[in-house]
Design an enzyme around this catalytic site. Structure first.
Site, PDB file in Angstrom:
ATOM      1  N   ARG A 227       0.803  -1.286   0.126  1.00 53.75           N
ATOM      2  CA  ARG A 227      -0.078   0.121   0.049  1.00 53.75           C
ATOM      3  C   ARG A 227       0.883   1.235   0.029  1.00 53.75           C
ATOM      4  O   ARG A 227       1.771   1.421   0.848  1.00 53.75           O
ATOM      5  CB  ARG A 227      -0.934  -0.163   1.359  1.00 53.75           C
ATOM      6  CG  ARG A 227      -2.128  -1.024   1.150  1.00 53.75           C
ATOM      7  CD  ARG A 227      -2.829  -0.809   0.025  1.00 53.75           C
ATOM      8  NE  ARG A 227      -3.958  -1.583   0.005  1.00 53.75           N
ATOM      9  CZ  ARG A 227      -5.067  -1.673  -0.873  1.00 53.75           C
ATOM     10  NH1 ARG A 227      -4.790  -0.973  -2.047  1.00 53.75           N
ATOM     11  NH2 ARG A 227      -6.128  -2.379  -0.787  1.00 53.75           N
TER      12      ARG A 227
ATOM     13  N   GLU B  58     -14.068  -8.584  -7.502  1.00 51.66           N
ATOM     14  CA  GLU B  58     -13.002  -8.522  -6.392  1.00 51.66           C
ATOM     15  C   GLU B  58     -12.493  -9.810  -5.634  1.00 51.66           C
ATOM     16  O   GLU B  58     -11.158 -10.210  -5.700  1.00 51.66           O
ATOM     17  CB  GLU B  58     -12.942  -7.544  -5.543  1.00 51.66           C
ATOM     18  CG  GLU B  58     -13.124  -6.151  -6.014  1.00 51.66           C
ATOM     19  CD  GLU B  58     -12.011  -5.487  -6.816  1.00 51.66           C
ATOM     20  OE1 GLU B  58     -10.831  -5.851  -6.497  1.00 51.66           O
ATOM     21  OE2 GLU B  58     -12.318  -4.669  -7.799  1.00 51.66           O
TER      22      GLU B  58
ATOM     23  N   GLU C  63     -16.147   7.829   1.260  1.00 49.64           N
ATOM     24  CA  GLU C  63     -16.259   6.407   0.653  1.00 49.64           C
ATOM     25  C   GLU C  63     -17.034   5.716   1.468  1.00 49.64           C
ATOM     26  O   GLU C  63     -16.969   5.824   2.808  1.00 49.64           O
ATOM     27  CB  GLU C  63     -14.555   6.018   0.791  1.00 49.64           C
ATOM     28  CG  GLU C  63     -14.522   4.447   0.252  1.00 49.64           C
ATOM     29  CD  GLU C  63     -13.205   3.991   0.411  1.00 49.64           C
ATOM     30  OE1 GLU C  63     -12.593   2.998  -0.437  1.00 49.64           O
ATOM     31  OE2 GLU C  63     -12.339   4.627   1.459  1.00 49.64           O
TER      32      GLU C  63
ATOM     33  N   GLU D  34      -2.429  -4.967 -13.936  1.00 52.00           N
ATOM     34  CA  GLU D  34      -0.989  -4.979 -14.293  1.00 52.00           C
ATOM     35  C   GLU D  34       0.081  -4.609 -13.197  1.00 52.00           C
ATOM     36  O   GLU D  34       1.370  -5.176 -13.165  1.00 52.00           O
ATOM     37  CB  GLU D  34      -0.405  -4.496 -15.854  1.00 52.00           C
ATOM     38  CG  GLU D  34      -0.748  -2.837 -15.704  1.00 52.00           C
ATOM     39  CD  GLU D  34      -0.659  -2.276 -16.950  1.00 52.00           C
ATOM     40  OE1 GLU D  34      -0.459  -1.054 -17.056  1.00 52.00           O
ATOM     41  OE2 GLU D  34      -0.821  -3.067 -18.073  1.00 52.00           O
TER      42      GLU D  34
ATOM     43  N   GLU E  94      -0.464  -4.722  -9.932  1.00 52.23           N
ATOM     44  CA  GLU E  94      -0.968  -5.604  -8.308  1.00 52.23           C
ATOM     45  C   GLU E  94      -0.141  -6.813  -8.436  1.00 52.23           C
ATOM     46  O   GLU E  94       0.159  -7.301  -9.219  1.00 52.23           O
ATOM     47  CB  GLU E  94      -2.502  -5.885  -8.488  1.00 52.23           C
ATOM     48  CG  GLU E  94      -3.233  -4.725  -8.310  1.00 52.23           C
ATOM     49  CD  GLU E  94      -4.736  -5.408  -8.154  1.00 52.23           C
ATOM     50  OE1 GLU E  94      -5.357  -4.941  -7.168  1.00 52.23           O
ATOM     51  OE2 GLU E  94      -5.333  -6.024  -8.799  1.00 52.23           O
TER      52      GLU E  94
END
Length: 180
Positions: free
Chosen positions: A62, A91, A118, A137, A139
């Site tokens: 992250r 996901e 959010e 691509e 990740e």
């Protein structure tokens, strides 16, 4: 209390790939103020429960924290009107390489209410069917199976801090496992 704050103006200051940053001009308690506001179209997350009760977690880098984190699979909506459960199905398979035929709603969370809108709907997936990951691509995601009690230990020791993951695991533990 709502009458004590009035938004006078909202100006878009930055638009990125997943968020928009605004400067709001408000009248708060009779005083003009400028507040930051971040808009996010929303997301979905999944707590995948494998046969035997282990929870599949994803470990990924992250950038905001400059480190890897251990999280439940999650991702942003492809469009603002995409049903969150559809996003959750996608996901799950993209990040873990498993799919399911059924998801159960667990909860919704607002991640940072002071400056961002959010909202993430979180689902529980069982009866997982092996498939394969469909990573972006950029990740790199490792999938790990964890016991619920070990995940709770990470939370209570302060080693797991991702809000959606902490909320999902503790809610799941209360509803289905350790909390019963």
């Amino acid at each position: 209390m709502a009458d004590s704050v009035i938004r006078l103006k909202r100006q878009l200051r930055y638009q990125g790939t997943i968020l928009k940053i605004y400067e709001d001009t408000v009248l708060a308690n009779g005083h003009e103020a400028h507040w930051d506001f971040i808009h996010h179209d929303g997301a979905a997350a999944v707590l995948p429960v494998a046969d035997g009760g282990k929870i599949l977690m994803v470990r990924q880098y992250r950038n905001a924290l400059d480190r890897e984190t251990l999280e439940i699979p999650a991702g942003k909506l492809d469009a603002p009107d995409e049903p969150k459960i559809q996003c959750a199905f996608r996901e799950l398979e993209e990040e873990t390489g498993y799919r399911t035929e059924h998801m159960e709603y667990l909860m919704s969370v607002n991640t940072t209410v002071a400056f961002c809108d959010e909202a993430i709907d979180i689902f529980v997936a069982r009866d997982l069917i092996p498939s394969h990951q469909h990573l972006d691509e950029d990740e790199v995601i490792d999938v790990e199976a964890w016991e619920l009690k070990d995940l709770l230990d990470l939370i209570y020791s302060g080693k797991m801090t991702d809000a959606k993951t902490v909320a999902a695991i503790t809610a799941y533990a209360v509803k289905y496992g350790e909390g019963k």
